[in-house]
Design an enzyme around this catalytic site. Structure first.
Site, PDB file in Angstrom:
ATOM      1  N   ARG A 525       0.854  -1.151  -0.124  1.00 61.39           N
ATOM      2  CA  ARG A 525       0.172   0.067  -0.130  1.00 61.39           C
ATOM      3  C   ARG A 525       0.736   1.466   0.107  1.00 61.39           C
ATOM      4  NH1 ARG A 525      -3.827   0.153   4.647  1.00 61.39           N
ATOM      5  NH2 ARG A 525      -2.080  -0.303   5.944  1.00 61.39           N
ATOM      6  N   SER A 589       8.426  -4.887   5.841  1.00 58.57           N
ATOM      7  CA  SER A 589       8.251  -5.935   6.899  1.00 58.57           C
ATOM      8  C   SER A 589       9.151  -7.210   6.866  1.00 58.57           C
ATOM      9  CB  SER A 589       6.876  -6.438   6.997  1.00 58.57           C
ATOM     10  OG  SER A 589       6.272  -5.319   6.868  1.00 58.57           O
ATOM     11  N   ASP A 643       6.799  -3.621  10.088  1.00 56.52           N
ATOM     12  CA  ASP A 643       5.370  -3.456  10.757  1.00 56.52           C
ATOM     13  C   ASP A 643       5.003  -3.713  11.939  1.00 56.52           C
ATOM     14  OD1 ASP A 643       4.535  -6.748   9.062  1.00 56.52           O
ATOM     15  OD2 ASP A 643       6.092  -6.084  10.399  1.00 56.52           O
TER      16      ASP A 643
HETATM   17  C1  0WK Z   1      -1.455  -5.011   7.820  1.00 57.47           C
HETATM   18  C2  0WK Z   1      -0.161  -3.964   8.015  1.00 57.47           C
HETATM   19  C3  0WK Z   1       0.984  -4.446   7.474  1.00 57.47           C
HETATM   20  C4  0WK Z   1       1.302  -5.858   7.714  1.00 57.47           C
HETATM   21  C5  0WK Z   1       0.050  -6.509   7.458  1.00 57.47           C
HETATM   22  C6  0WK Z   1       0.487  -8.138   8.213  1.00 57.47           C
HETATM   23  O1  0WK Z   1      -0.566  -2.753   7.524  1.00 57.47           O
HETATM   24  O2  0WK Z   1       2.318  -3.559   7.514  1.00 57.47           O
HETATM   25  O3  0WK Z   1       2.596  -6.463   7.085  1.00 57.47           O
HETATM   26  O4  0WK Z   1      -0.840  -6.090   8.343  1.00 57.47           O
HETATM   27  O5  0WK Z   1      -0.858  -8.905   7.892  1.00 57.47           O
HETATM   28  P1  0WK Z   1      -0.860  -9.570   6.636  1.00 57.47           P
HETATM   29  O6  0WK Z   1      -1.044  -8.689   5.711  1.00 57.47           O
HETATM   30  O7  0WK Z   1       0.384 -10.262   6.351  1.00 57.47           O
HETATM   31  O8  0WK Z   1      -1.806 -10.645   6.913  1.00 57.47           O
HETATM   32  C1  BGC Z   2       9.138 -10.762   8.736  1.00 53.07           C
HETATM   33  C2  BGC Z   2       9.141  -9.658   9.781  1.00 53.07           C
HETATM   34  C3  BGC Z   2       7.650  -9.132   9.707  1.00 53.07           C
HETATM   35  C4  BGC Z   2       6.779 -10.471   9.929  1.00 53.07           C
HETATM   36  C5  BGC Z   2       5.226  -9.873   9.687  1.00 53.07           C
HETATM   37  C6  BGC Z   2       8.418 -11.966   8.913  1.00 53.07           C
HETATM   38  O1  BGC Z   2       8.460 -12.785   7.950  1.00 53.07           O
HETATM   39  O2  BGC Z   2      10.466 -11.077   8.866  1.00 53.07           O
HETATM   40  O3  BGC Z   2      10.008  -8.521   9.539  1.00 53.07           O
HETATM   41  O4  BGC Z   2       7.379  -8.415  10.693  1.00 53.07           O
HETATM   42  O5  BGC Z   2       6.928 -11.052   8.725  1.00 53.07           O
HETATM   43  O6  BGC Z   2       5.158  -9.392   8.564  1.00 53.07           O
END
Ligand code: 0WK
Ligand code: BGC
Ligand code: BGC
Length: 962
Positions: A525, A589, A643
């Site tokens: 994003r 992240s 993140d």
């Molecule tokens: C939303 C956050 C983003 C993070 C994500 C992790 O804005 O920075 O990396 O959540 O959740 P996912 O999208 O991997 O389920």
């Molecule tokens: C990354 C982290 C991150 C996490 C959640 C992991 O795979 O190494 O830096 O915070 O995922 O997104």
């Protein structure tokens, strides 16, 4: 015998004459009650019970093995034990060995324990004769009373019927009571694997060819039927496909008064004097336990009217139960009946005339004919249900028949069949006498149940490693804590504990417009964050999600960062920001060794990212280089943020107690505010700094989590984009600390003790060397991320797929059918687990499986749900153990007895899974009882937090946003 007498006998017997119209009303009444009972409609009180039996198919004839069958209650106060050998389709048929035992009245009316001890005693007696040795024996329990079943081997007695009234059994699981009695005997290794109603035993004992029986009818001391019903019509099961055998329990029909039009005063008297007045009204007009009594009451009545025995009765005739169904059956024997009547009446102390005997025969005939016709009416109601099923073959219906009254009464079966043809002329019905009184049928059900029990054991064995107990979680918590401390000290540890240079939380005075990037989660994003006063405008966010094709995430670093800059430019255009140079915060992240707020060396990719030429590089420099490559674009990258840190900051803006950031999404990780004095990598010991733990790699050093890794996890790891190739080449803490003394923020990398840092553009190996030399106790580029692979959304679906494959191999699932889709990597997305584990009905779960081309029945759907639950629960518990380690560290850092702290959370798994978050909270409550932990879901993600990091940095640096 004069006309009047004959007339008064006829008048009396006319009461037993049920007209065709009345039979049709009874048929309709029973059918109506059946449908109401199936629907379990609120407020309706149908008098038939329609109990699911969990027998889901008619016999296939493939069942094999030796089975012990215990029959209780089918034929009055007798108990039968059988040894049945099933030989499958091809094997020669073997006759069962059986033995019958009479149950003393003091037992049928005694305590439940007495009854089950008696039964277990008979089993031992029987087996002693059979000399079966000590082999494990599988027992099928033929228990002919109304029971609410919750499975093939769980059955709660609703109420006694017939001549039984043992205390302490109603409302109990009769399988358990029998198991306990067998244990008390302690003689044989008997496993009770199935409980079956006698009607089901009758239906299942029929040969499946040419046509399997779909209805089981029993008329013995009691009467009842079962049949194969469409499972979607059985409301309590909430399934949509397949069939299940339903035990009708029609004996209680009329308990609500529906039979009053055809009940005689004799029926009412019989009921009043019975063991269970007011119940089983239909059975008391049809069942063998009652026919003799009805005849007796009529004989007393007619004697009372002087129409029989010269108006004389006898004490025996006046004795309850002195006339049995056996008498009735014999008296109705066309050839010997009359003589039998005389013999019986004489045994009753009467002196019957020949006319008396003839009248007694008529009385028996009237009583049993009514029984046969009423039974036929009930049966045609069942046939109507069977034939109403559109998916059923148009062929006729085969009805398995059992019970001594049906089999031995000279006219009962013929009259019943005749009445069925009268009431259901177009129903092509075949009556098939059941074998061995249903003993074979019970053995067939037992064979199916033992196969299911084996599958259940195999499922439990497969899922057992996923079921963690608190000792194991405490160990994970302690190991995590240890690794955290080692990481902070710069010693060898799988948890890198990376300083983030974020030392303060937002205090609400932050102001300004910021651009933010959010890379590394499900979505990439670009955000425009307007930070206004907390009391007035607060924070406004405009953001856009951009796709990140695999070609970019797994291409070159240049492609990736150029793509990022393209998205920023598009976003600026869309929002009229082109040409404005807003401070930009980069939520990145992935594990980065930060050398400052705006400098972060990517240590290794995770979560399916693999862009080349990035690991070991300063990500901010890579972004700036891409910006430079894009002519005419000015961007001021001020911060790179993990993140978890963004999430903590974003929640910290709402709740000042928020000092932990947790992500459980594609990946997993946590950060928290650590005492600076504990962070060896950063000079200073006053104040706090946020530490990005990078706990995803916890266990990569092989010092933790070993015991949790199942073969399924190893397969997932091996097939992952970063299978665990290497272990940390630890350096002694001493050297590291040496480096630290003489470094400035940037100097850290330039420490003398081998903390050289490799310029950009070095090759892989060099890069590994470089990273190793970075002085951080971390791993080479492709760390294994053991902890992450047990917890995060990117892997749970794959772990489930591996387990489902295994269970398919074991034929526990999908009947062993190996569907191609299940061989496809990543076909099971973690959102699949969330859907399957939400409160869906079995058929809805089955529908989801079908979307994945997995043809499942509702049993499969339940098993798949159990697998998902086991995998996600383990993930939540392990995650909870990690959070407990963090909050306990903060509590001890501050020397507090009790700590109240907020954890800012984000990530699709935590947010969308129906049970994950609660299970994490449960684990934290159990493992960190001295911490009061509030979990605050992050709104707007970590992009907002990243902007706040810049805003705080600007505030601290005393520079207002542009
Ligand atoms: C939303 C956050 C983003 C993070 C994500 C992790 O804005 O920075 O990396 O959540 O959740 P996912 O999208 O991997 O389920
Ligand atoms: C990354 C982290 C991150 C996490 C959640 C992991 O795979 O190494 O830096 O915070 O995922 O997104
Ligand atoms: C019981 C039924 C049984 C029937 C025939 C009735 O009294 O309630 O469960 O099937 O007798 O034995």
């Amino acid at each position: 015998m004069n006309e009047n007498t004959l007339e008064s006998v006829q008048q009396c017997l006319n009461q037993f004459d049920v007209t065709e119209e009345q039979l049709q009303q009874i048929q309709a009444g029973i059918l109506g009650d059946m449908e109401r009972a199936l629907g379990r409609q609120a407020g309706s009180s149908p008098s038939v019970q329609m109990l699911p039996t969990y027998v889901r198919s008619t016999p296939r004839g493939t069942e094999q093995g030796d089975f012990l069958v215990l029959e209780l209650g089918a034929s009055g106060a007798t108990l039968r034990v059988l040894w049945v050998t099933l030989t499958g389709i091809s094997g020669p048929r073997k006759e069962p060995v059986s033995q019958e035992f009479t149950i003393p009245t003091e037992i049928t009316l005694g305590t439940g324990q007495q009854l089950f001890d008696f039964a277990a005693g008979c089993l031992v007696q029987f087996l002693d004769q059979l000399q079966v040795g000590s082999q494990p024996i599988q027992l099928g329990f033929n228990f002919s009373f109304p029971c609410h079943q919750t499975g093939l081997n769980q059955s709660t007695l609703i109420s006694w019927t017939k001549g039984f009234r043992c205390s302490g059994v109603e409302g109990q699981d009769v399988v358990q009571l029998l198991r306990e009695a067998i244990q008390r005997q302690g003689a044989y290794n008997i496993e009770v694997v199935a409980v079956v109603n006698d009607t089901v035993g009758a239906m299942m004992s029929c040969d499946p060819s040419p046509q399997a029986c779909e209805v089981g009818l029993v008329v013995d001391t009691g009467t009842n039927a079962c049949y194969m019903e469409e499972v979607r019509h059985v409301a309590e099961l909430k399934e949509d496909r397949g069939r299940i055998c339903v035990n009708v329990q029609w004996g209680s029909f009329g308990d609500g008064g529906a039979l009053e039009p055809v009940q005689t005063p004799f029926d009412l008297q019989l009921d009043q004097e019975s063991l269970h007045p007011g119940t089983q009204r239909f059975e008391k007009m049809v069942g063998g336990l009652y026919l003799g009594e009805l005849v007796r009451l009529v004989l007393i009545h007619l004697a009372g009217q002087g129409a029989l025995f010269g108006g004389v009765t006898s004490p025996a005739l006046l004795t309850h139960g002195s006339v049995h169904v056996q008498h009735v059956m014999e008296i109705e024997d066309p050839s010997h009946g009359r003589a039998r009547a005389q013999a019986m009446l004489q045994e009753l102390g009467l002196t019957p005339s020949a006319q008396d005997c003839a009248q007694v025969q008529r009385v028996c005939g009237a009583v049993s004919s009514r029984a046969a016709r009423l039974c036929a009416a009930a049966l045609t109601a069942v046939l109507a249900r069977v034939r109403s099923n559109p998916e059923r073959s148009p062929l006729g219906v085969s009805v398995a028949t059992g019970g001594r009254l049906y089999k031995q009464h000279p006219r009962f079966s013929a009259l019943l069949q005749q009445t069925v043809r009268l009431l259901a002329p177009d129903a092509d019905v075949t009556f098939v006498p059941s074998e061995d009184g249903g003993g074979r049928g019970v053995a067939v059900v037992t064979a199916v149940a033992s196969r299911l029990a084996l599958q259940r054991r195999q499922l439990e064995e497969t899922l057992a490693p996923f079921r963690l107990h608190s000792q194991q979680l405490k160990a994970v918590q302690a190991q995590m804590r240890e690794s955290m401390v080692r990481g902070l000290r710069g010693e060898s540890s799988s948890i890198r504990m990376l300083p983030t240079y974020v030392c303060a939380m937002p205090d609400g005075t932050e102001r300004g417009d910021f651009l933010a990037l959010d890379l590394g989660g499900t979505n990439f994003r670009v955000l425009w964050v307007k930070v206004g006063s907390r009391s007035e405008e607060g924070i406004k966010i405009i953001n856009r999600v951009f796709s990140l094709p695999e070609s970019v995430t797994q291409g070159t670093g240049q492609q990736l960062f150029d793509h990022i800059v393209d998205c920023i430019v598009d976003f600026q255009k869309e929002n009229n920001l082109s040409g404005q140079t807003l401070p930009l915060s980069f939520t990145f992240s992935f594990p980065c060794k930060q050398l400052g707020l705006d400098q972060g060396i990517l240590l290794n990719w995770t979560k399916g990212f693999k862009a080349s030429d990035c690991e070991g590089q300063d990500v901010v420099s890579l972004l700036r280089a891409a910006i430079r490559r894009r002519q005419g674009v000015e961007l001021n990258v001020v911060a790179i943020v993990n993140d978890t840190v963004g999430t903590m900051m974003s929640c910290g803006y709402e709740d000042p107690h928020c000092e932990v950031g947790l992500i459980v999404g594609t990946g997993t990780n946590a950060c928290y505010m650590e005492e600076l004095g504990n962070v060896c990598a950063v000079p200073g010991d006053r104040g706090r700094m946020c530490i990005n733990m990078e706990w995803g790699a916890f266990g990569d050093d092989g010092l933790a989590l070993q015991e949790f890794y199942t073969p399924f996890d190893l397969s997932v790891d091996q097939a992952s984009i970063n299978p665990g190739k290497q272990r940390c080449r630890a350096r002694e803490g001493g050297a590291r600390r040496a480096g630290r003394e003489d470094s400035d923020r940037r100097g850290w990398a330039r420490g003398t003790s081998g903390c050289g840092w490799v310029g950009r553009g070095a090759d892989g190996e060099g890069r590994a060397e470089a990273v190793a030399n970075l002085g951080c106790p971390s791993y080479s580029l492709s760390a294994r991320a053991r902890y992450e692979k047990l917890i995060s959304g990117m892997y749970l679906g794959e772990i489930v797929r591996q387990v489902l494959l295994h269970l398919t191999h074991l034929r526990v699932l999908f009947g062993g059918q190996e569907f191609p889709s299940l061989q496809t990597k990543d076909i099971i997305k973690t959102k699949f687990l969330s859907e399957i584990e939400s409160d869906l009905e079995r058929w809805q779960v089955r529908a989801i499986l079908e979307k994945l081309d997995l043809q499942a029945d509702c049993e499969d759907a339940l098993l798949v749900r159990e697998v998902c639950q086991a995998v996600s629960r383990r993930a939540a518990q392990l995650c909870g153990a990690g959070v407990a380690a963090v909050v306990e560290k903060i509590r001890e850092n501050r020397g507090l007895d009790r700590l109240s702290v907020t954890v800012g959370v984000d990530g699709t798994l935590y947010k969308l899974h129906p049970h994950f978050s609660e299970q994490v909270k449960d684990a934290v409550r159990e493992l960190a009882p001295q911490c009061c932990v509030r979990f605050l879901l992050s709104e707007d993600g970590s992009g907002k937090g990243a902007a706040l990091v810049s805003a705080v940095a600007c505030r601290l640096a005393g520079a207002a946003g542009p």
